[in-house]
Enzyme design. Structure first.
Site, short mmCIF file in Angstrom:
data_model
loop_
_atom_site.label_atom_id
_atom_site.label_comp_id
_atom_site.label_asym_id
_atom_site.label_seq_id
_atom_site.Cartn_x
_atom_site.Cartn_y
_atom_site.Cartn_z
N CYS A 70 0.29 0.99 10.37
CA CYS A 70 -0.47 -0.01 9.69
C CYS A 70 0.74 -0.98 9.16
O CYS A 70 1.90 -0.21 8.52
CB CYS A 70 -1.26 0.56 8.43
SG CYS A 70 -1.83 -0.71 7.53
N CYS A 107 0.75 -1.28 0.14
CA CYS A 107 -0.14 -0.06 -0.10
C CYS A 107 1.02 1.26 -0.13
O CYS A 107 1.95 1.40 0.63
CB CYS A 107 -0.84 0.00 1.14
SG CYS A 107 -2.05 1.45 1.31
N CYS A 112 0.15 5.10 6.31
CA CYS A 112 -0.47 5.33 7.59
C CYS A 112 0.58 4.95 8.74
O CYS A 112 1.05 3.52 8.58
CB CYS A 112 -1.76 4.67 7.78
SG CYS A 112 -2.93 5.26 6.54
#
Ligand code: SAH
Length: 344
Positions: free
Chosen positions: A115, A108, A112
């Site tokens: 995460c 990803c 964040c």
């Protein structure tokens, strides 16, 4: 070329080039949606057609590389993709039925801070057929029908909008899984322009927004995406979308000890969301070692929920399923790649 990659119209074209009637396409689509493992499984197709198809196309499946089972019935699957990447899906049992959480990207790009999925960055987008395969192979592996789907695994669905849309059309298709849009939830960290497109394209699909902080400054610290799409723009989009679709928006809020679980955080959420048709899902953090962050206690989570409820914001503390396995998204994939790159 992998046969399963073709859209229904591309498959129709291929079959008409081969001089086949169009109902063959429906049969093939149904087989793929049922988890056929190869050309040979499609027993209601003439053998000669199966042979001709296998001359012009390949057939690829996701493989199951690792499985973790929790005592509460949660099953975490690590899928191998044809190019050697891997992604995760999680099967969960609830009172209302079986639910599956799938990945939309390998890795990803959103960054964040809490995460695990984003630690190695984004490797690539998943194709629609790969997302469908996550679903049908989970049903096949568990032997259970799945009636709820959440796009909350590895990846940012709206950073892979076209393939996610194609996947949603395929899984909703009456000739395939026929899963109702209302049984599907898509979760985003807040790519605002795509939130508007999605409400146009899929007004019945549930939308979940990863909020995690209720002021611009705090949200930027936890979620770099907030610098590109500001909190006020995000909330404006949510208000417009929920008014337009008449559907409740869920906000996910991961409780991180000392970072976003104070009384003032609860007050900020209340003033931010006041008057919106919404619901807040409080999720005690699944600690990821590399981040150095820790979870709020269950007691604190419940106090926080009570404060939101008193302020008029419907809220629940999410039941933690699979806490005896690597439940946080991205952890199993990371562990698998760590062990293959750094044996021992
Ligand atoms: N990219 C999408 C969907 C995938 S993440 C999104 O951001 O919504 C699914 C949810 O899990 C998000 O709310 C995400 O913020 C949350 N999450 C990620 N890591 C977590 C962790 N370690 N503990 C608890 N929730 C986490």
């Amino acid at each position: 070329m992998n046969l399963k990659e073709l859209s229904r119209s591309e498959m129709k074209e291929l079959l008409s080039r081969l001089g086949e009637p169009s109902f063959r396409e429906r049969q093939i689509f149904a087989w793929i949606s049922r988890g056929a493992d190869g050309f040979g499984d499609m027993t209601d197709l003439p053998k000669s057609l199966r042979e001709r198809l296998s001359e012009s196309c390949g057939w690829e499946n996701l493989s199951i590389e690792a499985v973790q089972k929790s005592s509460d019935g949660t099953v975490k699957l690590l899928y191998g993709l044809p190019d050697g990447n891997s992604v995760e899906a999680v099967f969960m049992k609830y009172e209302y039925g079986n639910s599956l959480c799938i990945s939309t990207q390998a890795g990803c790009a959103m960054g964040c801070s809490f995460c695990a999925s984003t630690i190695g960055g984004k490797v690539r987008d998943l194709k629609a057929w790969e997302m469908l395969d996550e679903f049908v192979r989970a049903e096949k592996y568990t032997g259970e029908p799945i009636n709820h789907l959440v796009l909350m695994g590895i990846g940012e669905p709206f950073d892979n909008y076209a393939e996610v849309s194609e996947f949603l059309r395929r899984i909703h298709d009456k000739d395939g899984k026929n899963l109702s849009f209302r049984s599907i939830t898509v979760s985003t960290c807040g790519l605002v322009p795509k939130i508007y497109s999605f409400a146009e394209d899929f007004p019945q699909v549930n939308l979940a927004i990863s909020l995690h902080a209720a002021t611009q400054e705090k949200r930027e610290r936890l979620m770099p995406v907030a610098k590109a799409y500001r909190l006020d723009e995000l909330i404006k989009a949510c208000r417009e979308v929920s008014e337009k679709t008449g559907r409740r928006i869920s906000f996910e809020y991961t409780l991180i000890a000392g970072k976003n679980d104070g009384d003032e955080d609860a007050r900020e959420i209340i003033s931010l969301l006041r008057g919106m048709l919404c619901h807040v899902n409080l999720i005690p953090l699944n600690p990821v070692r590399e981040t150095g962050l820790s979870a709020s206690t269950r007691k604190r989570a419940e106090e926080f929920r009570d404060k939101l409820e008193k302020g008029g914001i419907p809220a629940t503390v999410r039941r933690t399923l699979g806490s005896d396995i690597d439940a946080a998204c991205g952890q199993l994939r990371k562990k698998a790649s760590a062990s293959s790159y750094h044996p021992g």
